[in-house]
Design an enzyme around this catalytic site. Structure first.
Site, PDB file in Angstrom:
ATOM      1  N   SER C  13       0.689  -1.024  -0.036  1.00  0.00           N
ATOM      2  CA  SER C  13       0.233   0.317  -0.504  1.00  0.00           C
ATOM      3  C   SER C  13       1.071   1.875  -0.106  1.00  0.00           C
ATOM      4  CB  SER C  13      -1.282  -0.330   1.305  1.00  0.00           C
ATOM      5  OG  SER C  13      -0.109  -0.102   2.478  1.00  0.00           O
ATOM      6  N   GLY C  14       2.176   1.113   0.038  1.00  0.00           N
ATOM      7  CA  GLY C  14       3.223   2.257   0.260  1.00  0.00           C
ATOM      8  C   GLY C  14       3.658   2.410  -1.205  1.00  0.00           C
ATOM      9  N   TYR C  15       4.725   3.543  -1.456  1.00  0.00           N
ATOM     10  CA  TYR C  15       5.117   4.342  -2.634  1.00  0.00           C
ATOM     11  C   TYR C  15       5.479   3.157  -3.300  1.00  0.00           C
ATOM     12  CZ  TYR C  15       2.731   8.657  -1.969  1.00  0.00           C
ATOM     13  OH  TYR C  15       1.883   9.799  -1.278  1.00  0.00           O
ATOM     14  N   THR C  16       6.422   2.375  -2.408  1.00  0.00           N
ATOM     15  CA  THR C  16       7.203   1.751  -3.165  1.00  0.00           C
ATOM     16  C   THR C  16       6.128   0.198  -3.464  1.00  0.00           C
ATOM     17  OG1 THR C  16       9.147   2.439  -1.988  1.00  0.00           O
ATOM     18  CG2 THR C  16       9.746   0.156  -2.953  1.00  0.00           C
ATOM     19  N   CYS C 153      17.451   5.048  -1.709  1.00  0.00           N
ATOM     20  CA  CYS C 153      17.386   5.396  -2.928  1.00  0.00           C
ATOM     21  C   CYS C 153      18.908   6.578  -3.063  1.00  0.00           C
ATOM     22  CB  CYS C 153      16.374   6.226  -3.125  1.00  0.00           C
ATOM     23  SG  CYS C 153      15.808   7.077  -0.983  1.00  0.00           S
ATOM     24  N   ASN C 319      13.751   8.143  -7.775  1.00  0.00           N
ATOM     25  CA  ASN C 319      14.408   7.511  -6.489  1.00  0.00           C
ATOM     26  C   ASN C 319      12.848   6.218  -6.334  1.00  0.00           C
ATOM     27  OD1 ASN C 319      12.510   9.852  -6.366  1.00  0.00           O
ATOM     28  ND2 ASN C 319      11.323   9.174  -4.682  1.00  0.00           N
TER      29      ASN C 319
END
Lengths: 352, 352, 352, 352
Positions: C13-16, C153, C319
């Site tokens: 559910s996160g950006y990554t 990153c 990133n």
């Protein structure tokens, strides 16, 4: 009128509170005697507002009615809706001049609080005593009031765009759409999912699009002006700037009218109003909040598509200035008998 | 149908040209045989489009009808309005499939070119042969055409927002306002005073607000759908993102209707359309171009303020994709007999 | 090697996690069998990632070791530091290929976990089994591993900028400064005071400036390359874009060297590396993350001020791609015996 | 000292000119008597600077030495490098106080003009008469001068960050790197390919990275302070805000020193300087130009990574204020015998 008015800012840690401090710190007729914050009491104001390092050296204090009345002649309430109303009656009794920046005293009809804000108004009698703090519409009343209900930002933008239209019947519409573009600081200082930078930046995001609270006050004020019932549908859109609101108020023109006449009526309506600038011309033909940022100006303009009879009146303001703190100080000045623009002669930045 | 279609991109140095190259470079059924640019002929494509370093190693070449027809089966024209029309008739005669991204063949009525574009159309007969390249409205015709007039970005956004409304008579309005919010890449790659970063960033700036050219094609398409004359006033506003357009199309509902019915009609209208996503729900209830960026999707949604009978239908697209290059490739795919989304299964980025 | 590898994304559910899904959804050799999220289990993935509407129709599920091992051959762990390490040993035993995107297995020296991450590493023996997932430095080892520790990153940007410098001794410095400019998505999907749009936008804000965790892995990798102890001080600065990192790695040149030689050594070092693009030339002479956005490229370049002997090597990455999800998939591809760039041939957008 | 100083702004249509007008329009001791612009002579100032609508009603005029000397006591030259020097000698002879915002009189060593600016300085004798207009270093000299060479923005940021370091020998370095992050307004009002919004927004783009002109003046001033030759390599990076510069000046500490001592030395160096604010503390521990925007403040802070002995001193300014117009007015005030901050008590905005 004393030399300096002693002023308290209640709720000084948010963006509106901070903006009040930015203005009042250079206001020649004001001494800030008290800045309250429940969360930051005891801590330096500049901890929360790093822009004010070296400008305001005070600490936040806790709020109490007694301390406020002891230390101040006028009080700005920068509190959430539903909180101000707990303090206003007592402060009013104590004889202070109150500039309430919440919605709690903006509406004359107490029924509307149930509909739009979800609470039964506990002090309906006080609603009549409050003056809606839009000086372009209520200058005279503001001179004699001790209770100012400072308007909402999207309402201010919408009303200023539509006031000449309904007052002078430029279109005969009774229903208007105010398509509003809103910067992120309007949402206040508290982080949320929607305000998270990666989500908010580059967004063009409608919100409250099935009914925005500020419609209530806009309809109240425009109906009063029009002397008939006016409906306004405010449709706000979050865009990715930090400051500034543009209202694009759309209506349909049925009669034959030309651009010069429209311009004349708008200019006539706002004649002599210090913070209204009518925008026309070739390089920057329409209002853009970019050129009012940091100031209390409202730039007003319009576009008329004759082919189809569509009129859009635009109003551009800085949501924290003419949309909140600046307008509050403007109303305060009038109620105190100062020059309307005392402490507010702040030119906008360019580029900003 | 050959294994790979040989494709020329004419006018490859602008943003639309660059976006065509981004898509076509990974399109499994396309071989890019020629990329022209008058200004950069002889120079590497990646000099102008540094994103394409390591992806496209070709140089720009000069344009000539003969070379194009010799080296390609299909040609994308990413040229300014008024330039495409010099080449289209010959390329059409030569039998190439032409995807013209300019406005030169979008309008059926040649009179409208005088009014909106200021020129007399020299090839009015060809106007009827061109198919307006909005696959959601002209899928079948696109299958059999060799001349696609690819729609304008603000027109695409406006038409997609209003098509179900006029087709299914959701409101009985004949005049609509499409308040459009536009990102900076829509203006193309050429710098100007208005596109200068310090001026453009943080702007919320109306432009062309007394009549926007894309109204002409939007009215043509919506009137055809509605089987009656529809007027649309497009009011564009520059906001500070780089990609993405949101159209908010406002109308008034006179009949009794509810949200479910509106939703059903919109969903019905777009049933089976691969690039249309109907947006409802609680976390992200309305379309936001932020969530289509980089892709060919158009997100469609609506807000209905029942109290006052105002309906806004929203359409969010990436102006360079569904608003230009992506839609052009979509129409190309259909005309070639490929899957509509061949080479276009590019998910949007989040956050972007 | 099966037809398709069954893949689980743990922490989707996160950006990554979202970025992994964006890539894997079009990866021809991958079937996503499971997407876990504690918070959103049972809810559609597209509720959280509206960009993936119409692309991923699965729901989030809860995580359990058994379900993961039953349903998948490979697992991407997009979990916070200190959480991955609870699952990795068991998953490793079960024979799954693990791509861990946290820091939990990046450092070879367990002591460093105490210093930089504040915990005693519970599985120091596993540290040696993990391969640091930077394919430009560890290609061969990645072919034979089942445990990839995917780099941070800022570490990736720093290492890629400095690797040729220390490997080929371009300067004889043993201490380097990597001044890093960081976009907001690097901070993840969770809102905070510092990520609140009005605060984050227009910021140029140093953070962790007295010591950034990624220094540990950068020093480990650069020391290995240099065959001597290398120190790197990473000084990150938040700037107001959403995606992209630029590392400017500064050092002093004492010997006589010229620009061509520097260029040759960098080019030599990265010869054959699919995702490295060496940037020189006149229109865009230096790397800018703007031109890698959405892709897995790392653009590498340099500036040499001969007058004073200052060399800066630059590295620009997205990133979330080369700095996180893209690099993880790149390492996964290698470990699976796929083409290194399978599913990663995504051209960057321009403008973006 | 007269009641009001009559002031001419020469080159009033650019950003620096506009910013001078913003400040001077509210300066209590200044009367703006003339605003020149070759391009816009005869046109209203507010046509070019829409922020100044309602504030400045004058028109631009053409420039002539006679008119300037007739109508003004002091003159601000906001002209391009190489243009100011044509007028300065005559204006100087005529006895006017000159604040030159170009580089034409900043350097004492005429040889440096050839190296860094590409021209032979025609009036080397005047170089000695000019005072470098950084009041934090030249307060006393400014009191007695009629020719102020106002510093460059990146030079100001760099010098203010490094002055205490070299003056008090905090590190014994003789060479420094000033990694500077720069907003778009620094490039001036003229559009270019690089300033085009779609290109500039979201960029993190090094430029002039093999040698930046402002190094010359920074080295001159820092060497003077250090009483030995100091070299500074300024490495600028364009980031996507509109206003604000952050210099991160890196050096290596060899001796044993702690944070308190560093703080004390910086505080000591700037003791009593009205526009310097030393930044420490927990919520906003480092300078960020975001919190000085619109004001003349320079926020100074530092980060020390003891582990490795790396010291970074930061300096955050508004490039158009402390980096240009604000600093020019500050120097003007001193040379006129006014309070240093007359007309400059403008609090920064938050959020902005």
């Amino acid at each position: 009128m004393k030399d300096k008015v002693r002023v308290a800012v209640v709720g000084g840690s948010g963006y509106t509170g901070g903006e009040l401090l930015r203005i009042l710190s250079t206001h020649p007729k004001v001494e800030i005697t008290m800045i309250t914050s429940r969360e930051y009491a005891g801590k330096p104001v500049s901890l929360v507002h790093p822009n004010l390092r070296g400008i305001i050296s005070q600490n936040f204090t806790t709020f109490s009615l007694d301390k406020v009345s002891e230390k101040s002649d006028a009080v700005f309430l920068a509190l959430p809706h539903g909180v101000s109303l707990n303090y206003v009656p007592k402060l009013f009794e104590m004889g202070l001049t109150i500039i309430d920046l919440s919605a709690d005293f903006r509406l004359k009809n107490p029924e509307l609080y149930k509909i739009w804000y979800g609470y039964e108004h506990p002090y309906p009698d006080l609603l009549d005593k409050a003056v809606y703090g839009l000086p372009e519409l209520h200058y005279e009343e503001l001179k004699n009031t001790k209770l100012v209900a400072s308007p909402g930002c999207n309402a201010t933008a919408t009303i200023l765009a539509l006031a000449p239209v309904v007052a002078y019947n430029i279109t005969d519409n009774k229903k208007f759409i105010s398509d509003v573009k809103v910067s992120s600081s309007e949402g206040g200082a508290k982080p949320s999912e929607g305000s998270h930078h990666p989500e908010r930046q580059n967004a063009i995001r409608p919100y409250d699009a099935d009914g925005h609270r500020h419609s209530a006050e806009a309809e109240q004020e425009l109906s009063r002006l029009a002397k008939t019932n006016i409906s306004v549908s405010i449709v706000p859109h979050a865009v990715s700037s930090v400051r500034g609101v543009l209202a694009s108020a759309h209506s349909w023109v049925s009669t034959d009218i030309n651009e010069i006449e429209i311009w004349k009526k708008i200019a006539e309506f706002y004649r002599g109003r210090k913070f209204i600038r009518i925008v026309r011309g070739n390089i920057h033909p329409y209002p853009d909040p970019k050129y009012v940022i940091g100031s209390n100006f409202a730039d007003i303009g319009f576009a008329y598509e004759r082919r189809i009879g569509r009129l859009t009146t635009f109003s551009a303001i800085d949501n924290l200035m003419k949309g909140a703190a600046g307008q509050a100080v403007q109303a305060f000045n009038i109620s105190m008998g100062f020059e309307e623009d005392e402490g507010l002669r702040i030119p906008p930045m360019r580029p900003g």
